[in-house]
Design a protein around this motif. Structure first.
Motif: not given
Length: 58
Positions: A43-51, A55-58
């Motif tokens: 699940s780590l790749p999905r967790v990293l994508d979520w975080f 970060r990209r959200t203004p």
């Protein structure tokens, strides 16, 4: 909240339905019938994508 599994009296984390009652949007993702460590690695790749998305959200 305490969930009891047989004679095991450990405190377990709330389930998604329990969190929704409090207004939290939560979901579960099936990663296979594996142990805790393997589920974390899968699940780590999905967790990293979520975080990263946060970060990209203004």
């Amino acid at each position: 909240m305490v969930r009891r599994l047989g004679s095991d009296r450990r405190k377990l984390p709330p389930l998604p339905a329990d969190l929704r009652v409090s207004g939290v949007e939560a979901s579960l993702t099936y990663v296979g019938n594996v142990d805790h460590t393997t589920s974390a690695f899968r699940s780590l790749p999905r967790v990293l994508d979520w975080f990263t998305g946060l970060r990209r959200t203004p």
